[in-house]
Design an enzyme around this catalytic site. Sequence first.
Site, mmCIF file in Angstrom:
data_model
loop_
_atom_site.group_PDB
_atom_site.id
_atom_site.type_symbol
_atom_site.label_atom_id
_atom_site.label_comp_id
_atom_site.label_asym_id
_atom_site.label_seq_id
_atom_site.Cartn_x
_atom_site.Cartn_y
_atom_site.Cartn_z
ATOM 1 N N ASP A 97 0.566 -1.230 -0.188
ATOM 2 C CA ASP A 97 0.033 0.127 -0.179
ATOM 3 C C ASP A 97 0.858 0.957 0.025
ATOM 4 O O ASP A 97 0.504 2.800 -0.406
ATOM 5 C CB ASP A 97 -1.188 0.194 1.084
ATOM 6 C CG ASP A 97 -1.736 -1.292 0.863
ATOM 7 O OD1 ASP A 97 -2.120 -1.917 0.035
ATOM 8 O OD2 ASP A 97 -3.110 -1.430 2.105
ATOM 9 N N GLY A 98 1.729 1.260 0.412
ATOM 10 C CA GLY A 98 2.756 2.454 0.586
ATOM 11 C C GLY A 98 3.211 2.712 -0.546
ATOM 12 O O GLY A 98 3.700 3.716 -0.839
ATOM 13 N N ASN B 87 -4.242 9.219 1.834
ATOM 14 C CA ASN B 87 -4.778 8.378 2.913
ATOM 15 C C ASN B 87 -5.117 9.167 4.146
ATOM 16 O O ASN B 87 -6.469 9.746 4.507
ATOM 17 C CB ASN B 87 -4.024 7.198 4.388
ATOM 18 C CG ASN B 87 -3.986 5.926 3.658
ATOM 19 O OD1 ASN B 87 -5.395 6.133 2.926
ATOM 20 N ND2 ASN B 87 -2.968 5.494 3.950
ATOM 21 N N ASP C 8 -4.408 13.753 21.794
ATOM 22 C CA ASP C 8 -3.041 12.971 21.296
ATOM 23 C C ASP C 8 -3.307 13.768 20.075
ATOM 24 O O ASP C 8 -1.845 13.688 19.780
ATOM 25 C CB ASP C 8 -2.512 11.742 20.932
ATOM 26 C CG ASP C 8 -2.671 11.207 22.538
ATOM 27 O OD1 ASP C 8 -2.008 11.726 23.810
ATOM 28 O OD2 ASP C 8 -2.222 9.679 22.541
#
Length: 423
Positions: free
Chosen positions: A176-177, A264, A294
């Site tokens: 996917d990267g 993404n 966070d």
Amino acid sequence: MDGAEEVRVKASRYCWSTHDGGNVTGPRLAKRCKKSRSLSTSSASSSSEYRRTQSLHGPSPVTTFGPKACMLQNPHTVMHIQDPATQQLTWNTPPKSVLVIKKIRDATLLQPFKDLCIFLTQVKNMIVYVEKKVLEDPAISGDDNFGTLAKKFCTFREDLDDISNRVDFIICLGGDGTLLYASSLFQDSVPPVMAFHLGSLGFLTPFKFDTYQSQVTQIIEGNAAIVLRSRLKVRVHREREKGIILTNGEVDGSRKVTNYQVLNEVVVDRGPSSYLSNVDLFLDGHLITTVQGDGVIVSTPTGSTAYAVAAGASMIHPNVPAIMITPICPHSLSFRPIVVPAGVELKIMLSRDARNTAWVSFDGRRRQEICHGDSISITTSCFPIPCICFRNPVNDWFESLAQCLHWNVRKKQNHLSSEDDEF
């Protein structure tokens, strides 16, 4: 939307075909890069004969409501709703150039990469573009047999060479990267992408490499379904920079603006600080909430199955026009992920009383610090990624959910026998 210049083209290299066989092309083209580029085209100067012309969506259909009411036409329309089953790839003229993207530092991909390049050049007579650092791999440069063929490839360098008008379609070898990396190479119109599953997860890579020859041939012939994966157009405004020359040539004496196209998600987090993240979230200029925790994730439907789903968000099919906002470990029990319409403009800034700065990353890259006075503007991009499907957009997505994420997998409950019914 200040996406691209409006120009007229005689014929586009590719377009989407509707279910009834008609071709749909759009008038919007990407801006040509104004910076001088150095592009190594060791194959032949003939590659300039096959410059890829770019198109976006077809004209939005006129929507009527009853005999007299209709939707007011908006010249800044980003997208229109279309049945995924009608999204088919077709070519106005046969493709002649292909960009092959290989995951670097992976020895298992060397042989598939070589086999694919040999097939594309010697069998299909395609002009092959490869990133320069891929050919610098000793395992490739040291292969005398393949090195002779590699000299015919066109090479480019990331962030230096512009190939947006030269590539007809893209083939990704990796996970996917690799697809995310391909997205980062094209800041405007993106050629169709065919992704082979040669990585670890493979949620976005539906093709198996075992039968690559027949599959690539089918794509070249234009017989394939596509899914339009929307991207986010992100603008980072810096308050501290002075006398910056913007990309349009204008000088901004107080702010530096940087643009990104994100497939993404955009992640804003507290970085190395031990304090809570404290950022204000605006929607179309109105403050909707302050994120204390966070951080926050702003994702596309494609990104909903990545970091967002790990943070408790829902999974959205890529054909749904939406933007998802997901808090990361919020210090509030009622702060749940929300979905807003595609096309709205989100703005993220540090709260005035924030104790620390924040950090932002785009698809896991370009990580940078956000200080007081800086802002991040996010909206739906006019340039989606047309990903070629193995079957169709619906089946591919649910098959990825089942195989990669094991969605709703559990041991089946035993059925009741006739004897059990008596008790």
